[in-house]
Design a protein around this motif. Structure first.
Motif, mmCIF file in Angstrom:
data_model
loop_
_atom_site.group_PDB
_atom_site.id
_atom_site.type_symbol
_atom_site.label_atom_id
_atom_site.label_comp_id
_atom_site.label_asym_id
_atom_site.label_seq_id
_atom_site.Cartn_x
_atom_site.Cartn_y
_atom_site.Cartn_z
ATOM 1 N N LEU A 164 -8.445 -17.554 -27.674
ATOM 2 C CA LEU A 164 -9.562 -18.856 -28.172
ATOM 3 C C LEU A 164 -9.755 -19.421 -26.918
ATOM 4 O O LEU A 164 -10.886 -19.753 -26.561
ATOM 5 C CB LEU A 164 -8.610 -19.701 -29.242
ATOM 6 C CG LEU A 164 -9.694 -20.882 -29.853
ATOM 7 C CD1 LEU A 164 -10.881 -20.251 -30.312
ATOM 8 C CD2 LEU A 164 -8.962 -21.453 -30.784
ATOM 9 N N GLN A 165 -8.747 -19.779 -26.136
ATOM 10 C CA GLN A 165 -8.894 -20.451 -24.649
ATOM 11 C C GLN A 165 -9.700 -19.621 -23.935
ATOM 12 O O GLN A 165 -10.697 -20.296 -23.222
ATOM 13 C CB GLN A 165 -7.549 -20.724 -24.254
ATOM 14 C CG GLN A 165 -6.549 -21.874 -24.737
ATOM 15 C CD GLN A 165 -5.286 -21.851 -24.279
ATOM 16 O OE1 GLN A 165 -4.694 -20.903 -23.552
ATOM 17 N NE2 GLN A 165 -4.430 -22.879 -24.626
ATOM 18 N N ALA A 166 -9.723 -18.525 -23.868
ATOM 19 C CA ALA A 166 -10.506 -17.785 -23.041
ATOM 20 C C ALA A 166 -12.165 -17.803 -23.574
ATOM 21 O O ALA A 166 -13.006 -17.781 -22.539
ATOM 22 C CB ALA A 166 -10.259 -16.212 -22.877
ATOM 23 N N VAL A 167 -12.271 -17.417 -24.745
ATOM 24 C CA VAL A 167 -13.700 -17.784 -25.121
ATOM 25 C C VAL A 167 -14.194 -19.069 -25.019
ATOM 26 O O VAL A 167 -15.425 -19.281 -24.523
ATOM 27 C CB VAL A 167 -13.645 -17.583 -26.843
ATOM 28 C CG1 VAL A 167 -14.890 -18.132 -27.383
ATOM 29 C CG2 VAL A 167 -13.437 -16.157 -27.347
ATOM 30 N N GLU A 168 -13.532 -20.344 -25.087
ATOM 31 C CA GLU A 168 -13.719 -21.816 -24.827
ATOM 32 C C GLU A 168 -14.037 -21.787 -23.390
ATOM 33 O O GLU A 168 -15.025 -22.591 -23.105
ATOM 34 C CB GLU A 168 -12.685 -22.862 -25.347
ATOM 35 C CG GLU A 168 -12.465 -22.638 -26.774
ATOM 36 C CD GLU A 168 -11.424 -23.440 -27.184
ATOM 37 O OE1 GLU A 168 -11.117 -23.801 -28.542
ATOM 38 O OE2 GLU A 168 -10.544 -23.963 -26.317
ATOM 39 N N HIS A 169 -13.376 -21.251 -22.427
ATOM 40 C CA HIS A 169 -13.645 -21.432 -21.018
ATOM 41 C C HIS A 169 -14.933 -20.597 -20.718
ATOM 42 O O HIS A 169 -15.852 -21.462 -20.088
ATOM 43 C CB HIS A 169 -12.278 -20.784 -20.385
ATOM 44 C CG HIS A 169 -12.543 -20.745 -18.883
ATOM 45 N ND1 HIS A 169 -12.469 -21.825 -18.155
ATOM 46 C CD2 HIS A 169 -13.042 -19.743 -17.910
ATOM 47 C CE1 HIS A 169 -12.674 -21.866 -16.866
ATOM 48 N NE2 HIS A 169 -12.885 -20.643 -16.673
ATOM 49 N N ALA A 170 -15.161 -19.428 -21.241
ATOM 50 C CA ALA A 170 -16.136 -18.802 -20.967
ATOM 51 C C ALA A 170 -17.578 -19.505 -21.584
ATOM 52 O O ALA A 170 -18.622 -19.378 -20.836
ATOM 53 C CB ALA A 170 -16.180 -17.306 -21.845
ATOM 54 N N ALA A 171 -17.511 -20.060 -22.870
ATOM 55 C CA ALA A 171 -18.546 -20.770 -23.277
ATOM 56 C C ALA A 171 -18.703 -22.125 -22.291
ATOM 57 O O ALA A 171 -19.986 -22.496 -21.925
ATOM 58 C CB ALA A 171 -18.117 -21.402 -24.554
ATOM 59 N N GLU A 172 -17.785 -22.927 -22.035
ATOM 60 C CA GLU A 172 -18.194 -24.047 -21.016
ATOM 61 C C GLU A 172 -18.659 -23.599 -19.965
ATOM 62 O O GLU A 172 -19.534 -24.036 -19.301
ATOM 63 C CB GLU A 172 -16.585 -24.739 -20.638
ATOM 64 C CG GLU A 172 -16.354 -26.024 -21.549
ATOM 65 C CD GLU A 172 -15.221 -26.823 -21.196
ATOM 66 O OE1 GLU A 172 -15.128 -27.922 -20.756
ATOM 67 O OE2 GLU A 172 -14.160 -26.072 -21.030
ATOM 68 N N GLN A 173 -18.257 -22.313 -19.233
ATOM 69 C CA GLN A 173 -18.650 -21.874 -17.909
ATOM 70 C C GLN A 173 -20.054 -21.525 -18.182
ATOM 71 O O GLN A 173 -21.241 -21.762 -17.312
ATOM 72 C CB GLN A 173 -17.835 -20.848 -17.603
ATOM 73 C CG GLN A 173 -16.537 -21.265 -16.956
ATOM 74 C CD GLN A 173 -16.579 -22.143 -15.763
ATOM 75 O OE1 GLN A 173 -17.211 -21.736 -14.714
ATOM 76 N NE2 GLN A 173 -15.828 -23.242 -15.884
ATOM 77 N N ALA A 174 -20.619 -21.214 -19.196
ATOM 78 C CA ALA A 174 -22.089 -20.776 -19.681
ATOM 79 C C ALA A 174 -22.954 -21.892 -19.946
ATOM 80 O O ALA A 174 -23.893 -21.759 -20.013
ATOM 81 C CB ALA A 174 -21.955 -19.660 -20.777
ATOM 82 N N GLY A 175 -22.186 -23.111 -19.990
ATOM 83 C CA GLY A 175 -23.119 -24.288 -20.321
ATOM 84 C C GLY A 175 -22.851 -24.719 -22.016
ATOM 85 O O GLY A 175 -23.938 -25.558 -22.125
#
Length: 167
Positions: free
Chosen positions: A90-101
Motif C-alpha cells: 500500500l505504501q508503494a502504491v501511495e508513493h507512486a501515486a504521489e510521484q505521479a501527481g
C-alpha cells in the motif's frame, strides 16, 4: 530460537514469470483478469503493479490505475499476515501515486469485507461513498461474482474508501 524476519522487497513485475504469477493470483483471488468497480471494467494488463517478494517467494501484490489527480487501487493481496506485506504494498502504491501527481488514492471493497475496511481505516483511509447495489450491477458484467461473501454476508454494495494527502 525464533527465525529471523523475512526481508520484504517491493518491486514492479520484471519478468514473464512475475507477470504469469500475477495473472494466476488474479485468477485465484478475483476470478480472472477482469475486475468491475464503480461500473467500470478493469483489465489486469491495463493496471500498474507491485509485487512483494521475500526469500525468493512471492508474498503479495497490488494493482492500481493512475488517472490525472486520482489513483485507484484495484487489488491488494497479501499471502501472509502479520509480516507487513499489505502495508508495504500500500505504501508503494501511495508513493507512486504521489510521484505521479495524484492527490488521493481511492479503492473499492465489498460490503462484507470488514477486515479490509479495518486495514485501510488504520492506515488513514476514510469512508468516501457507499454505492448501493453496485455489486448486483457488476454481477451482470461478471457473473462469477458470488452472491454471498465473507462471514455469510450477502454481497450487494461497494464501499469506497479514500486517502487524500493534498486539497
Amino acid at each position: 530460537m525464533p527465525s529471523p524476519p523475512v526481508r520484504i522487497e517491493v518491486v514492479r513485475p520484471r519478468s514473464a514469470a512475475d507477470k504469469r504469477w500475477l495473472a494466476e493470483l488474479w485468477a485465484r483471488a478475483w476470478g480472472g483478469d477482469v475486475m468491475v468497480s464503480r461500473g467500470q471494467i478493469h483489465r489486469l494488463q491495463d493496471a500498474e503493479a507491485f509485487l512483494a517478494i521475500g526469500d525468493g517467494a512471492y508474498l503479495g501484490a497490488a494493482t492500481f490505475i493512475l488517472e490525472d489527480e486520482a489513483c485507484e487501487l484495484l487489488s491488494l493481496n497479501s499471502l501472509t499476515e502479520g509480516m507487513g506485506v499489505g502495508t508495504r504494498l500500500l505504501q508503494a502504491v501511495e508513493h507512486a501515486a504521489e510521484q505521479a501527481g495524484a492527490r488521493y488514492v481511492t479503492l473499492i471493497t465489498s460490503n462484507d469485507n470488514l477486515k479490509a475496511m479495518r486495514f485501510y481505516l488504520r492506515r488513514g483511509y476514510r469512508f468516501h461513498a457507499v454505492h448501493v447495489g453496485a455489486i448486483d450491477e457488476a454481477r451482470k458484467q461478471k457473473p462469477s461474482i458470488p452472491l454471498v461473501g465473507l462471514e455469510c454476508i450477502p454481497l450487494h454494495d461497494e464501499i469506497e474508501l479514500r486517502k487524500v494527502w493534498s486539497t
